[in-house]
Enzyme design. Structure first.
Site, PDB file in Angstrom:
ATOM      1  N   CYS A 145     -15.685  -0.974  -3.952  1.00 27.20           N
ATOM      2  CA  CYS A 145     -16.921  -0.750  -3.189  1.00 27.20           C
ATOM      3  C   CYS A 145     -17.679   0.401  -3.839  1.00 27.20           C
ATOM      4  O   CYS A 145     -18.277   1.230  -3.178  1.00 27.20           O
ATOM      5  CB  CYS A 145     -16.633  -0.483  -1.717  1.00 27.20           C
ATOM      6  SG  CYS A 145     -15.470   0.848  -1.438  1.00 27.20           S
ATOM      7  N   ASP A 191       0.853  -1.191   0.000  1.00 24.63           N
ATOM      8  CA  ASP A 191       0.000   0.000   0.000  1.00 24.63           C
ATOM      9  C   ASP A 191       0.883   1.233   0.000  1.00 24.63           C
ATOM     10  O   ASP A 191       1.892   1.288   0.672  1.00 24.63           O
ATOM     11  CB  ASP A 191      -0.946   0.047   1.202  1.00 24.63           C
ATOM     12  CG  ASP A 191      -2.155   0.910   0.906  1.00 24.63           C
ATOM     13  OD1 ASP A 191      -3.239   0.367   0.619  1.00 24.63           O
ATOM     14  OD2 ASP A 191      -2.008   2.154   0.919  1.00 24.63           O
ATOM     15  N   ASP A 231       4.107   2.244  -4.069  1.00 26.11           N
ATOM     16  CA  ASP A 231       3.113   2.196  -5.129  1.00 26.11           C
ATOM     17  C   ASP A 231       3.151   0.810  -5.771  1.00 26.11           C
ATOM     18  O   ASP A 231       4.228   0.325  -6.131  1.00 26.11           O
ATOM     19  CB  ASP A 231       3.464   3.284  -6.161  1.00 26.11           C
ATOM     20  CG  ASP A 231       2.347   3.486  -7.150  1.00 26.11           C
ATOM     21  OD1 ASP A 231       1.765   2.478  -7.601  1.00 26.11           O
ATOM     22  OD2 ASP A 231       2.054   4.649  -7.473  1.00 26.11           O
ATOM     23  N   ASP A 248      -7.859  -4.283  -5.073  1.00 29.72           N
ATOM     24  CA  ASP A 248      -9.027  -3.658  -4.431  1.00 29.72           C
ATOM     25  C   ASP A 248      -8.699  -2.173  -4.243  1.00 29.72           C
ATOM     26  O   ASP A 248      -8.459  -1.716  -3.132  1.00 29.72           O
ATOM     27  CB  ASP A 248      -9.246  -4.370  -3.080  1.00 29.72           C
ATOM     28  CG  ASP A 248     -10.451  -3.849  -2.327  1.00 29.72           C
ATOM     29  OD1 ASP A 248     -11.482  -3.627  -2.950  1.00 29.72           O
ATOM     30  OD2 ASP A 248     -10.342  -3.677  -1.095  1.00 29.72           O
TER      31      ASP A 248
HETATM   32  C1  LIG Z   1     -10.206   0.267  -0.831  1.00 26.37           C
HETATM   33  S1  LIG Z   1      -8.707   0.499   0.012  1.00 26.37           S
HETATM   34  C2  LIG Z   1      -8.164  -1.149   0.228  1.00 26.37           C
HETATM   35  C3  LIG Z   1      -8.866  -1.858   1.333  1.00 26.37           C
HETATM   36  C4  LIG Z   1      -8.176  -3.144   1.665  1.00 26.37           C
HETATM   37  N1  LIG Z   1      -8.103  -4.029   0.533  1.00 26.37           N
HETATM   38  C5  LIG Z   1      -8.856  -3.854   2.814  1.00 26.37           C
HETATM   39  O1  LIG Z   1      -9.654  -4.756   2.572  1.00 26.37           O
HETATM   40  O2  LIG Z   1      -8.594  -3.517   3.955  1.00 26.37           O
HETATM   41  C6  LIG Z   1      -7.629   1.018  -1.243  1.00 26.37           C
HETATM   42  C7  LIG Z   1      -6.177   1.145  -0.839  1.00 26.37           C
HETATM   43  O3  LIG Z   1      -5.415   1.220  -2.022  1.00 26.37           O
HETATM   44  C8  LIG Z   1      -4.286   1.998  -1.785  1.00 26.37           C
HETATM   45  N2  LIG Z   1      -3.746   2.373  -3.103  1.00 26.37           N
HETATM   46  C9  LIG Z   1      -4.340   3.099  -4.065  1.00 26.37           C
HETATM   47  N3  LIG Z   1      -3.550   3.160  -5.140  1.00 26.37           N
HETATM   48  C10 LIG Z   1      -2.445   2.443  -4.861  1.00 26.37           C
HETATM   49  C11 LIG Z   1      -1.264   2.128  -5.578  1.00 26.37           C
HETATM   50  N4  LIG Z   1      -1.062   2.586  -6.797  1.00 26.37           N
HETATM   51  N5  LIG Z   1      -0.342   1.366  -4.973  1.00 26.37           N
HETATM   52  C12 LIG Z   1      -0.532   0.905  -3.717  1.00 26.37           C
HETATM   53  N6  LIG Z   1      -1.613   1.189  -2.993  1.00 26.37           N
HETATM   54  C13 LIG Z   1      -2.571   1.938  -3.557  1.00 26.37           C
HETATM   55  C14 LIG Z   1      -4.825   3.134  -0.952  1.00 26.37           C
HETATM   56  O4  LIG Z   1      -3.797   3.740  -0.216  1.00 26.37           O
HETATM   57  C15 LIG Z   1      -5.839   2.412  -0.072  1.00 26.37           C
HETATM   58  O5  LIG Z   1      -5.270   2.076   1.149  1.00 26.37           O
END
Ligand SMILES: C[S@@+](CC[C@H](N)C(=O)[O-])C[C@H]1O[C@@H](n2cnc3c(N)ncnc32)[C@H](O)[C@@H]1O
Length: 615
Positions: free
Chosen positions: A369, A270, A297, A313
């Site tokens: 979601c 993350d 990233d 996700d």
């Molecule tokens: C919907 S939340 C994920 C929820 C998680 N899967 C859970 O069930 O607890 C989306 C996450 O994606 C991360 N995120 C978004 N773009 C990203 C990227 N390019 N690389 C890594 N993390 C990313 C955000 O920081 C966020 O924490």
């Protein structure tokens, strides 16, 4: 209404506008201009996130009535006050338990209107408006038994001791839904084992276990069924290698670890530092031992040849989440539309990256979601059209009896799964499952076999002694069900991070250091990034050796680099029909055509080179 605490706080600050109101007004303003509610809640400079959430949810609930009050009373013109603050103060004055307490100028200005507001409400029958337009979808409370720390049997025994009655799980999904929507289920002391996910227990929406030991120690996890379906459908085998690309706060990661029985390897990535820290704590509490966490990233995550399963996700608009914010007003908001487009582009970028970059990838779950097709079916269609090696599995076949497929009008519609709050009694959710074409797809059958008929347990009538907060019903959840705990952790972690920052060190600095080494050495396969359960003290000792300035430089460089990569990715993403996108489409067609003759475009060769350099 959950407004007891704000009033207690306000009593201490009688002469100034309470911090929670000011912060809530700022969050409201940002949400109204299209920002994600959850992000704003996290980022707000107010430590008690639960309280902040409660205040804001109350505003969302009464918003339509306040629209009328504001318009008819002309309070904004007369008082020259900030619109969002007025909305917050009106809500508190009219509908919180103790009203507005204090003598700050802003508060007194709003208080003058109370009688007038009451009259307007009476004349216009506004109470009626509220109840008719805010029909709340009540979704049950799902508790996932964390099989890494306990067993279903032990939890059932505990519930029985707590005088809970386990109802028989019906044989069909239709009957199951009927049961959890029935009057019988309104009783606070009944529950049922989920028909699809056997470690999931379903309770009345009012039930909460915040005081019981199993909840506190992570044996029972509040997690919406829709959210559990993602890991359930990925269904990684024990001893396999799994990548969770957008993992924080780690709910699905911990579920994956449970399915894998803590074996194999689970990479949790993350990019958000704060959420990353929360995830580390959560995974530790939840007894996850097969994970390595990466604060980076996902687009720059080194490609591990052994990754067989991926869960994607990503951050989405969250429009599927029940009672979050008024979807209709968001839908009309121009900024929201722009944001939606951007999000869809980022999703497409991540999905294409995942499908292309992992040579041994067999199965991928893409979930959001969101209730917006742009972020869901459209992204899946696009990914399938340019990743011929993969096809979709029929999700609804894998979740016996599920009827809600993808939105019509897309190639992928029939294969995807939508969770619809009013039908499925979960938050709104979208799931698609990609599999490699050259694999035998016996997965569906395997999954269907997995669904057990839950045994019939004798119903006993006993006194319920679990704390139930009647007032909680008034507070709409963001993802509060699963994130209440996250917020608690957030506060603990914030304190820790602040302390660590003072010494110019943090857990993630270790990651940054390691990442920097990865880049320097370019030995991608041999990197060892910090284990998630490294104790803070050990980390401290390690980091003290690292010079402050060099860490900061490395941090800056990494951030710059990932920003460049991000911008580049967003620019060239296929859903933006920009020059870049069109060029890319042409190139992909060309690549496809050349594939059979073994030719490679110059651009493809160049990109391959850039990719290696990036990593
Ligand atoms: C919907 S939340 C994920 C929820 C998680 N899967 C859970 O069930 O607890 C989306 C996450 O994606 C991360 N995120 C978004 N773009 C990203 C990227 N390019 N690389 C890594 N993390 C990313 C955000 O920081 C966020 O924490």
């Amino acid at each position: 209404m959950v407004t007891e605490k704000p009033v207690k706080n306000m009593n201490k600050n009688k002469n100034k506008t309470s911090g929670v109101y000011k912060t809530a007004a700022k969050v409201l303003k940002k949400v109204k201009t299209g920002s994600s509610y959850k992000t704003q809640l996290y980022q707000a400079q107010y430590p008690n996130k639960l309280l902040l959430n409660a205040v804001l949810m109350n505003v969302f609930k009464w918003e339509r009535v306040i629209d009328v009050l504001v318009e008819k009373s002309k309070i904004l013109e007369k008082e020259n006050m900030d619109r969002e603050l007025v909305y917050i103060l009106i809500t508190e004055m009219m509908w919180s338990k103790f009203g507005l307490v204090g003598s700050a100028k802003n508060l007194l200005a709003v208080k003058k209107y109370k009688a007038e507001f009451l009259q307007i409400m009476k004349d216009n029958d506004l109470e009626k408006l509220t109840t008719s337009t805010h029909t709340k979808v009540l979704i049950p409370r799902f508790f996932r038994v964390n099989t890494l720390l306990t067993t279903i049997e032990k939890i059932l025994e505990k519930l029985s001791n707590l005088k809970f009655i386990k109802l028989k799980t019906p044989k069909s999904y239709a009957q199951f839904l009927e049961l959890i929507k029935s009057e019988k289920f309104e009783e606070k002391n009944v529950f049922v084992q989920d028909i699809h996910i056997k470690e999931l227990l379903v309770f009345n929406s009012k039930v909460k276990f915040y005081e019981i030991e199993e909840y506190k120690n992570g044996s029972l996890i509040v997690q919406d069924k829709a959210s559990c379906l993602a890991a359930y459908l990925l269904n990684p085998e024990p001893n396999s290698t799994v990548l969770d690309m957008c993992a924080a706060p780690g709910m699905k990661t911990s579920h994956l670890a449970a399915i894998m029985q803590n074996t194999g390897k689970l990479y949790a990535v993350d990019r958000n530092k704060e959420r990353f820290h929360i995830m580390q704590n959560m995974l530790q509490t939840y007894g996850v031992q097969n994970v390595e966490t990466f604060n980076m990233d996902a687009l720059t995550f080194p490609y591990y040849d052994d990754v067989k399963y991926i869960l994607l996700d990503p951050s989405c608009s969250g429009s599927g989440i029940v009672n979050r914010v008024r979807n209709d007003s968001l839908g009309q908001n121009q900024n929201f539309q722009t944001r939606l487009k951007k999000l869809a582009n980022v999703h497409a970028q991540l999905l294409n990256h995942a499908l292309k970059s992992y040579p041994n990838l067999e199965r991928l779950v893409y979930s959001t979601c969101s209730a917006n097709h742009e972020e869901n079916e459209a992204v899946v269609d696009e990914a399938l059209s340019i990743n011929g090696k993969f096809k979709l599995l029929d999700c609804t076949k894998m979740v016996k009896g599920w009827t809600n497929k993808g939105a019509p009008g897309y190639d992928s519609s029939e294969m995807c799964l939508n969770a619809i709050p009013s039908v499925d009694c979960t938050n709104g959710f979208f799931i698609s499952v990609f599999v490699r074409r050259d694999l035998e797809d016996n997965e569906v059958a395997k999954k269907e076999e997995n669904i057990d008929d839950t045994e019939n347990v004798k119903e006993e009538k006993v006194v319920e002694d679990i704390e139930v907060d009647e007032e909680e019903e008034d507070v709409g959840d963001i993802e509060v069900d699963e994130e209440k705990k996250v917020i608690e952790y957030n506060e603990i972690v914030n304190k820790k991070v602040k302390k660590v920052k003072k010494q110019s060190i943090s857990n993630s600095d270790i990651n940054v250091k390691n990442k920097s080494e990865i880049k320097k050495n370019k030995k991608l396969k041999n990197i060892k990034v910090e284990k998630v359960f490294e104790d803070n003290e050990i980390v401290d000792k390690k980091v003290k050796k690292v010079k402050k300035s060099s860490i900061t430089n490395m941090d800056n460089n990494l951030e710059k680099k990932s920003q460049i990569i991000k911008n580049k990715n967003i620019e060239s993403t296929p859903l933006v029909k920009s020059k870049n996108a069109k060029r890319r489409e042409r190139r992909l067609k060309l690549e496809k055509a050349n594939k059979s003759s073994g030719l490679q475009t110059t651009k493809a060769k160049k990109q391959k080179k850039v990719k290696v350099e990036q990593t």
